[in-house]
Design a protein around this motif. Structure first.
Motif, PDB file in Angstrom:
ATOM      1  N   UNK A  91      11.993  13.069  -7.578  1.00  0.00           N
ATOM      2  CA  UNK A  91      11.722  12.721  -8.974  1.00  0.00           C
ATOM      3  C   UNK A  91      11.307  13.902  -9.846  1.00  0.00           C
ATOM      4  N   UNK A  92      11.212  15.091  -9.281  1.00  0.00           N
ATOM      5  CA  UNK A  92      10.757  16.242 -10.059  1.00  0.00           C
ATOM      6  C   UNK A  92      11.777  17.378  -9.944  1.00  0.00           C
ATOM      7  N   UNK A  93      12.328  17.732 -11.091  1.00  0.00           N
ATOM      8  CA  UNK A  93      13.358  18.771 -11.201  1.00  0.00           C
ATOM      9  C   UNK A  93      12.764  19.963 -11.945  1.00  0.00           C
ATOM     10  N   UNK A  94      13.076  21.158 -11.468  1.00  0.00           N
ATOM     11  CA  UNK A  94      12.625  22.385 -12.119  1.00  0.00           C
ATOM     12  C   UNK A  94      13.842  23.244 -12.407  1.00  0.00           C
ATOM     13  N   UNK A  95      13.980  23.667 -13.663  1.00  0.00           N
ATOM     14  CA  UNK A  95      15.045  24.583 -14.059  1.00  0.00           C
ATOM     15  C   UNK A  95      14.391  25.908 -14.438  1.00  0.00           C
ATOM     16  N   UNK A  96      14.706  26.934 -13.659  1.00  0.00           N
ATOM     17  CA  UNK A  96      14.092  28.247 -13.829  1.00  0.00           C
ATOM     18  C   UNK A  96      15.033  29.157 -14.609  1.00  0.00           C
ATOM     19  N   UNK A  97      14.608  29.560 -15.809  1.00  0.00           N
ATOM     20  CA  UNK A  97      15.414  30.423 -16.667  1.00  0.00           C
ATOM     21  C   UNK A  97      15.566  31.798 -16.014  1.00  0.00           C
ATOM     22  N   UNK A 123       0.211  12.248 -15.862  1.00  0.00           N
ATOM     23  CA  UNK A 123      -0.816  12.239 -14.821  1.00  0.00           C
ATOM     24  C   UNK A 123      -0.865  10.890 -14.112  1.00  0.00           C
ATOM     25  N   UNK A 124      -0.766   9.814 -14.870  1.00  0.00           N
ATOM     26  CA  UNK A 124      -0.741   8.472 -14.281  1.00  0.00           C
ATOM     27  C   UNK A 124       0.476   8.298 -13.383  1.00  0.00           C
ATOM     28  N   UNK A 125       1.634   8.723 -13.879  1.00  0.00           N
ATOM     29  CA  UNK A 125       2.882   8.642 -13.111  1.00  0.00           C
ATOM     30  C   UNK A 125       2.738   9.374 -11.781  1.00  0.00           C
ATOM     31  N   UNK A 126       2.260  10.617 -11.829  1.00  0.00           N
ATOM     32  CA  UNK A 126       2.146  11.428 -10.612  1.00  0.00           C
ATOM     33  C   UNK A 126       1.125  10.841  -9.644  1.00  0.00           C
ATOM     34  N   UNK A 127       0.022  10.348 -10.177  1.00  0.00           N
ATOM     35  CA  UNK A 127      -0.994   9.745  -9.311  1.00  0.00           C
ATOM     36  C   UNK A 127      -0.425   8.522  -8.590  1.00  0.00           C
ATOM     37  N   UNK A 128       0.244   7.646  -9.335  1.00  0.00           N
ATOM     38  CA  UNK A 128       0.838   6.450  -8.725  1.00  0.00           C
ATOM     39  C   UNK A 128       1.904   6.836  -7.707  1.00  0.00           C
ATOM     40  N   UNK A 129       2.732   7.789  -8.079  1.00  0.00           N
ATOM     41  CA  UNK A 129       3.831   8.219  -7.219  1.00  0.00           C
ATOM     42  C   UNK A 129       3.312   8.750  -5.889  1.00  0.00           C
ATOM     43  N   UNK A 130       2.345   9.668  -5.945  1.00  0.00           N
ATOM     44  CA  UNK A 130       1.886  10.298  -4.717  1.00  0.00           C
ATOM     45  C   UNK A 130       0.951   9.404  -3.915  1.00  0.00           C
ATOM     46  N   UNK A 133       3.479   7.313  -2.167  1.00  0.00           N
ATOM     47  CA  UNK A 133       4.186   8.119  -1.175  1.00  0.00           C
ATOM     48  C   UNK A 133       3.325   8.343   0.062  1.00  0.00           C
ATOM     49  N   UNK A 134       2.055   8.674  -0.157  1.00  0.00           N
ATOM     50  CA  UNK A 134       1.153   8.918   0.967  1.00  0.00           C
ATOM     51  C   UNK A 134       0.952   7.646   1.777  1.00  0.00           C
ATOM     52  N   UNK A 135       0.757   6.524   1.090  1.00  0.00           N
ATOM     53  CA  UNK A 135       0.572   5.251   1.809  1.00  0.00           C
ATOM     54  C   UNK A 135       1.791   4.913   2.640  1.00  0.00           C
ATOM     55  N   UNK A 136       2.970   5.106   2.059  1.00  0.00           N
ATOM     56  CA  UNK A 136       4.213   4.818   2.784  1.00  0.00           C
ATOM     57  C   UNK A 136       4.354   5.714   4.002  1.00  0.00           C
ATOM     58  N   UNK A 137       4.079   6.987   3.807  1.00  0.00           N
ATOM     59  CA  UNK A 137       4.183   7.940   4.919  1.00  0.00           C
ATOM     60  C   UNK A 137       3.223   7.564   6.027  1.00  0.00           C
ATOM     61  N   UNK A 138       2.010   7.250   5.655  1.00  0.00           N
ATOM     62  CA  UNK A 138       0.986   6.973   6.655  1.00  0.00           C
ATOM     63  C   UNK A 138       1.331   5.739   7.490  1.00  0.00           C
ATOM     64  N   UNK A 139       1.731   4.668   6.832  1.00  0.00           N
ATOM     65  CA  UNK A 139       1.927   3.429   7.568  1.00  0.00           C
ATOM     66  C   UNK A 139       3.300   3.290   8.206  1.00  0.00           C
ATOM     67  N   UNK A 140       4.282   3.997   7.688  1.00  0.00           N
ATOM     68  CA  UNK A 140       5.642   3.814   8.187  1.00  0.00           C
ATOM     69  C   UNK A 140       6.143   4.911   9.114  1.00  0.00           C
TER      70      UNK A 140
END
Length: 197
Positions: A91-97, A123-130, A133-140
């Motif tokens: 979900x995070x793209x970086x374009x480096x000039x 900030x809300x988006x990133x907090x929810x996302x991670x 993500x962490x919960x999914x990684x941990x339990x699955x």
């Protein structure tokens, strides 16, 4: 990748046509984080090399092209620029000039229900996302851990927690998900256990 970009945003993965182009890049709504407080811009890279930039009620159509590997050329209001494309994650793209020591950071909001219009929204988006993500990684998933330069596993988090409780391993051992290739995420057993509490 420039040292500047690497220091600012570690663990970037270069744009890979086979992995990223169709599934994560094309026809996605990429919100530009840079300057979002002043002006929200949504970038959509189309298959026919059209780049749509939406700002409020205005949509600008310009062009983009893949030059080689992860290098793109993009026509902007200031002329043609060359950028290297990287993904921090899906979900995070970086374009480096390539001409300047600067980069643009984008968040894919295609499947995100709320609008991103400010730094607080991001900030809300990133907090929810991670958190998700962490919960999914941990339990699955299962994890390998490394101790004294040797790798062990894979183990579920509950098994790792028991090993720590029994003092078989240190709570500060680095772990990696079975789908990761190295320990570059710097995740430790203590980080996993905290999420279980």
């Amino acid at each position: 990748m420039s040292d500047y970009l690497h220091r600012t945003i570690p663990n970037l993965k270069p744009f890979n046509f086979n992995r990223h182009h169709d599934a994560l890049f094309i026809d996605q709504q990429w919100v530009l984080v840079n300057g979002i407080s002043n002006k929200k811009s949504v970038y959509t890279f189309k298959t026919n090399n059209i780049l749509e930039i939406a700002r409020k009620d205005n949509v600008i159509k310009t062009s983009w092209t893949i030059i080689l590997n992860n290098r793109l050329s993009i026509e902007t209001e200031d002329g043609m620029i060359t950028v290297n494309a990287y993904f921090k994650d899906d979900d995070i793209l970086v374009l480096n000039n390539q001409e300047k020591e600067e980069f643009a950071l984008y968040i894919n909001t295609t499947t995100y229900e709320d609008d991103l219009n400010s730094i607080e929204d991001i900030q809300t988006f990133l907090k929810e996302k991670y958190t998700k993500k962490v919960s999914t990684i941990i339990y699955d998933h299962e994890f390998y851990f490394i101790e004294n330069s040797k790798e062990f596993g894979p183990f579920k988090v509950e098994e790792l927690a028991k090993k720590v409780k029994d003092k078989d391993i240190s709570i500060y051992c680095f772990v990696r998900d079975v789908n990761e290739y190295d320990y570059s995420n710097r995740l430790r057993i203590i980080d996993l256990i905290k999420e279980l509490e």
